[in-house]
Design a protein around this motif. Structure first.
Motif, mmCIF file in Angstrom:
data_model
loop_
_atom_site.group_PDB
_atom_site.id
_atom_site.type_symbol
_atom_site.label_atom_id
_atom_site.label_comp_id
_atom_site.label_asym_id
_atom_site.label_seq_id
_atom_site.Cartn_x
_atom_site.Cartn_y
_atom_site.Cartn_z
ATOM 1 N N GLU A 1 -5.855 4.574 -19.175
ATOM 2 C CA GLU A 1 -4.420 4.374 -19.116
ATOM 3 C C GLU A 1 -3.837 4.861 -17.789
ATOM 4 O OE1 GLU A 1 -0.376 5.530 -21.618
ATOM 5 O OE2 GLU A 1 -2.306 6.321 -22.285
ATOM 6 N N LEU A 2 -4.389 5.919 -17.246
ATOM 7 C CA LEU A 2 -3.891 6.454 -15.988
ATOM 8 C C LEU A 2 -4.047 5.427 -14.862
ATOM 9 C CD1 LEU A 2 -2.703 8.733 -14.320
ATOM 10 C CD2 LEU A 2 -5.004 9.661 -14.069
ATOM 11 N N ALA A 3 -5.237 4.853 -14.734
ATOM 12 C CA ALA A 3 -5.467 3.841 -13.697
ATOM 13 C C ALA A 3 -4.598 2.612 -13.935
ATOM 14 C CB ALA A 3 -6.940 3.453 -13.660
ATOM 15 N N GLU A 4 -4.436 2.250 -15.178
ATOM 16 C CA GLU A 4 -3.593 1.098 -15.519
ATOM 17 C C GLU A 4 -2.140 1.356 -15.104
ATOM 18 O OE1 GLU A 4 -2.117 -0.916 -19.635
ATOM 19 O OE2 GLU A 4 -4.255 -0.427 -19.507
ATOM 20 N N ASN A 5 -1.629 2.536 -15.427
ATOM 21 C CA ASN A 5 -0.251 2.887 -15.073
ATOM 22 C C ASN A 5 -0.053 2.987 -13.563
ATOM 23 O OD1 ASN A 5 0.561 2.936 -17.730
ATOM 24 N ND2 ASN A 5 0.291 5.130 -17.949
ATOM 25 N N LEU A 6 -1.010 3.589 -12.877
ATOM 26 C CA LEU A 6 -0.902 3.680 -11.425
ATOM 27 C C LEU A 6 -0.978 2.293 -10.792
ATOM 28 C CD1 LEU A 6 -2.995 6.879 -10.651
ATOM 29 C CD2 LEU A 6 -0.543 6.565 -10.294
ATOM 30 N N GLY A 7 -1.837 1.432 -11.322
ATOM 31 C CA GLY A 7 -1.922 0.062 -10.824
ATOM 32 C C GLY A 7 -0.597 -0.669 -10.983
ATOM 33 N N ALA A 8 0.037 -0.499 -12.129
ATOM 34 C CA ALA A 8 1.345 -1.122 -12.367
ATOM 35 C C ALA A 8 2.395 -0.535 -11.414
ATOM 36 C CB ALA A 8 1.773 -0.922 -13.814
ATOM 37 N N LEU A 9 2.340 0.757 -11.203
ATOM 38 C CA LEU A 9 3.276 1.398 -10.278
ATOM 39 C C LEU A 9 3.090 0.861 -8.866
ATOM 40 C CD1 LEU A 9 5.416 3.623 -9.637
ATOM 41 C CD2 LEU A 9 3.466 5.119 -9.153
ATOM 42 N N TYR A 10 1.850 0.801 -8.402
ATOM 43 C CA TYR A 10 1.578 0.309 -7.055
ATOM 44 C C TYR A 10 2.010 -1.148 -6.904
ATOM 45 C CZ TYR A 10 -1.311 4.547 -6.585
ATOM 46 O OH TYR A 10 -1.767 5.827 -6.542
ATOM 47 N N ASP A 11 1.743 -1.973 -7.909
ATOM 48 C CA ASP A 11 2.169 -3.380 -7.866
ATOM 49 C C ASP A 11 3.691 -3.475 -7.778
ATOM 50 O OD1 ASP A 11 -0.474 -4.186 -8.019
ATOM 51 O OD2 ASP A 11 -0.389 -4.687 -10.158
ATOM 52 N N TYR A 12 4.370 -2.660 -8.564
ATOM 53 C CA TYR A 12 5.831 -2.646 -8.544
ATOM 54 C C TYR A 12 6.346 -2.212 -7.169
ATOM 55 C CZ TYR A 12 10.654 -1.477 -9.698
ATOM 56 O OH TYR A 12 12.018 -1.414 -9.704
ATOM 57 N N CYS A 13 5.735 -1.175 -6.610
ATOM 58 C CA CYS A 13 6.147 -0.677 -5.294
ATOM 59 C C CYS A 13 5.948 -1.748 -4.216
ATOM 60 C CB CYS A 13 5.381 0.594 -4.934
ATOM 61 S SG CYS A 13 5.894 2.037 -5.900
ATOM 62 N N VAL A 14 4.854 -2.468 -4.283
ATOM 63 C CA VAL A 14 4.608 -3.547 -3.324
ATOM 64 C C VAL A 14 5.714 -4.595 -3.436
ATOM 65 C CG1 VAL A 14 3.079 -5.523 -2.853
ATOM 66 C CG2 VAL A 14 2.113 -3.229 -3.092
ATOM 67 N N HIS A 15 6.020 -4.982 -4.655
ATOM 68 C CA HIS A 15 7.075 -5.974 -4.902
ATOM 69 C C HIS A 15 8.411 -5.503 -4.321
ATOM 70 C CE1 HIS A 15 9.313 -9.068 -7.061
ATOM 71 N NE2 HIS A 15 10.082 -8.119 -7.571
ATOM 72 N N ARG A 16 8.766 -4.261 -4.589
ATOM 73 C CA ARG A 16 10.045 -3.727 -4.116
ATOM 74 C C ARG A 16 10.072 -3.555 -2.593
ATOM 75 N NH1 ARG A 16 14.272 -4.494 -7.101
ATOM 76 N NH2 ARG A 16 15.239 -2.499 -6.681
ATOM 77 N N LEU A 17 8.948 -3.165 -1.999
ATOM 78 C CA LEU A 17 8.908 -3.034 -0.543
ATOM 79 C C LEU A 17 9.090 -4.388 0.137
ATOM 80 C CD1 LEU A 17 6.066 -0.408 -0.023
ATOM 81 C CD2 LEU A 17 8.492 -0.123 0.534
ATOM 82 N N ILE A 18 8.495 -5.408 -0.422
ATOM 83 C CA ILE A 18 8.660 -6.754 0.135
ATOM 84 C C ILE A 18 10.122 -7.184 0.036
ATOM 85 C CG2 ILE A 18 8.092 -9.202 -0.200
ATOM 86 C CD1 ILE A 18 5.232 -8.194 -1.013
ATOM 87 N N GLN A 19 10.732 -6.936 -1.117
ATOM 88 C CA GLN A 19 12.146 -7.264 -1.282
ATOM 89 C C GLN A 19 13.020 -6.444 -0.318
ATOM 90 O OE1 GLN A 19 12.803 -6.516 -5.487
ATOM 91 N NE2 GLN A 19 12.921 -8.724 -5.886
ATOM 92 N N ALA A 20 12.741 -5.161 -0.214
ATOM 93 C CA ALA A 20 13.522 -4.285 0.665
ATOM 94 C C ALA A 20 13.434 -4.763 2.108
ATOM 95 C CB ALA A 20 13.028 -2.846 0.555
ATOM 96 N N ASN A 21 12.245 -5.163 2.518
ATOM 97 C CA ASN A 21 12.050 -5.635 3.881
ATOM 98 C C ASN A 21 12.841 -6.925 4.122
ATOM 99 O OD1 ASN A 21 10.917 -5.335 6.447
ATOM 100 N ND2 ASN A 21 9.223 -6.701 5.944
ATOM 101 N N ALA A 22 12.761 -7.847 3.178
ATOM 102 C CA ALA A 22 13.453 -9.131 3.331
ATOM 103 C C ALA A 22 14.971 -8.974 3.308
ATOM 104 C CB ALA A 22 13.006 -10.090 2.236
#
Length: 150
Positions: free
Chosen positions: A83-104
């Motif tokens: 569950e820890l790796a799953e949650n961190l993976g979801a967090l990292y995916d979310y952060c990538v999505h938000r960073l792309i949006q923030a940049n744009a």
């Protein structure tokens, strides 16, 4: 006979220095450096955004994205991490999505959001080394992102 400055030689020396130091640090320390790299890159992006330096902002966001995608996300043990790796993976995916949006969108609030999501992970990761054991329940709860669509 000798040149006063060779950017190529300096670059090669720097690469060798980085590669050598990578072999002398443990995995825990490496993840700590990656997490700090993300936080520093986001801080640099926010500063560049405030100054109106679009090139520096894009460069800093790109660096944060690479660290998350190529360093942190690929380092997760998705087989045995549970569950820890799953949650961190979801967090990292979310952060990538938000960073792309923030940049744009040149959105400082989104950059700050990602910074505030990564900081507790970095802090908890540092605590693991101090205590010698992972407080999995607390770490898992703090790593779970609050997903929101923009």
């Amino acid at each position: 006979m000798f040149s006063t400055h060779s950017p190529r030689a300096a670059s090669a020396y720097q690469r060798i220095n980085v590669e050598t130091s990578m072999h002398t640090i443990d995995q825990h320390q490496l993840v700590s450096l990656l997490l700090q790299g993300v936080i520093s890159s986001i801080a640099a992006a926010r500063g560049a955004l405030a100054r109106g330096d679009v090139v520096a902002k894009c460069s800093a966001v790109a660096k944060a994205l690479r660290i998350i995608e190529e360093g942190l996300n690929t380092a997760l043990d998705r087989v045995d991490g549970g569950e820890l790796a799953e949650n961190l993976g979801a967090l990292y995916d979310y952060c990538v999505h938000r960073l792309i949006q923030a940049n744009a969108r040149n959105d400082d609030a989104m950059l700050l959001e990602v910074q505030r999501l990564i900081e507790p992970v970095a802090q908890a990761w540092g605590e693991i080394k101090k205590t010698g054991a992972a407080p999995a329940a607390e770490f898992t709860a703090s790593a779970r992102p609050v997903l929101q669509e923009a």
